[in-house]
Design an enzyme around this catalytic site. Structure first.
Site, PDB file in Angstrom:
ATOM      1  N   HIS A  38       0.831  -1.207   0.000  1.00 43.87           N
ATOM      2  CA  HIS A  38       0.000   0.000   0.000  1.00 43.87           C
ATOM      3  C   HIS A  38       0.869   1.262   0.000  1.00 43.87           C
ATOM      4  CE1 HIS A  38      -2.760   2.818   2.417  1.00 43.87           C
ATOM      5  NE2 HIS A  38      -3.373   2.620   1.264  1.00 43.87           N
ATOM      6  N   HIS A  80      -0.657  10.923  -1.917  1.00 42.56           N
ATOM      7  CA  HIS A  80      -1.969  10.514  -1.394  1.00 42.56           C
ATOM      8  C   HIS A  80      -2.893  11.681  -1.057  1.00 42.56           C
ATOM      9  CE1 HIS A  80      -4.887   9.403   1.728  1.00 42.56           C
ATOM     10  NE2 HIS A  80      -5.003   8.294   1.009  1.00 42.56           N
TER      11      HIS A  80
END
Ligand code: G3P
Ligand code: CA
Length: 289
Positions: A38, A80
């Site tokens: 991730h 992100h």
């Protein structure tokens, strides 16, 4: 009498074996879930940097996940948050530019930022990679990419631009499309756009839509990717029972699982992939298939 006793014993044994067998999943009985790093191996290196890709490669992890957004001058970058604040030194370098949104900075400005020091001094000087740089590093390591289009509502047209960069870098050839690329998003509209523009690309919808809505999403999404906290074995089976746009059962990648026990539970549910900040922990916890 003897025959009946043998039959009863056999039935009991078969029942016990069935209980011990891993559950059926979309890729076959008992297939081990894919392990996806991730934001790269983000427990080891700063998230979404090339160092996090390298760390995943160092652990021999085949899949990495990232997040793609767009700069003021139209470059695609891997980060992100919609703000540069948490994962770079933007507040020091550009003190007057609050709230430091990615979309308000040019690629040249973002290239000046340190995206590693917040994580640890060993990573000082790590940069926010462009999507092009990121793809090249993933390719260098022969890895696979779960590419998230992040906040697409902020970046109209980002789907076409993402596909253009993927194409320019050779990621839309048959080999990559067949097994090395999935595009995911929380936005069904964004995924529908990707599917309409390039139907061969596999896509994953983040979240947990109601079971009754799955056939509708299956027109353009190959995977349903919910939080591990929200899924049950029944939901995973319901997803697997629906056929996706490429004629195969929908698959399930769950996120973000960093505990061995949770990873084992998810594997028992029959999920197809586990997205984790700690791919080494998750991989160790899963039985070999
Ligand atoms: O890949 C799943 C996960 O990345 C979705 O959440 O916020 O980490 O992008 P987030
Ligand atoms: Ca993500």
């Amino acid at each position: 009498m003897y025959a009946r006793a043998v039959a009863a014993t056999t039935t009991a044994l078969l029942g016990a074996v069935a209980l011990l067998l891993p559950v059926h999943d979309a890729r076959g009985i008992g297939a081990r879930p894919e392990v996806i790093a991730h934001r790269g191996a983000s427990a080891q290196a700063p998230e979404n940097t090339l160092a996090a890709v390298d760390a995943a490669a160092g652990l021999r992890v085949r899949w990495v996940e990232n997040d793609v957004q767009r700069t003021k001058d139209g470059a695609l970058v891997v980060i992100h948050d919609d703000s540069l604040r948490r994962t770079t030194d933007v507040e020091e370098v550009f003190p007057g530019r609050a709230p430091w949104q990615v979309k308000d900075f040019t690629a040249a400005e973002i290239a000046q930022l340190d995206a590693g020091s917040w994580f640890g001094s060993a990573y000082a000087g790590a940069r926010v990679p462009t999507l092009k740089e990121y793809l090249r590093r993933v390719e260098h390591h022969h890895q696979k990419l779960l590419l998230e289009i992040k906040n697409p509502q902020l970046y109209p047209g980002i789907e076409r631009e993402t596909l253009k960069v993927l194409s320019n870098e050779g990621w839309l050839d048959r080999r990559h499309l067949a097994g090395r690329l999935i595009v995911q998003s929380f936005s069904a509209d964004s995924l529908r756009a990707v599917h309409d523009l390039k139907p061969a690309v596999r896509t994953g919808l983040l979240g947990k839509p109601p079971e009754a809505d799955l056939p509708g999403y299956a027109r353009f999404a190959d995977l349903i990717n919910p939080s591990h906290t929200s899924v049950s074995q029944g939901y995973v089976s319901a997803v697997h029972a629906v056929t996706g746009p490429h004629g195969k059962p929908l698959e399930v990648f769950v996120w973000t699982v960093d505990e061995a026990a949770t990873a084992r539970t998810m594997a028992g549910y029959g999920v197809d992939g586990i997205i984790t900040n700690k791919p080494d922990v998750v991989r160790r916890s899963l039985p070999r298939s």
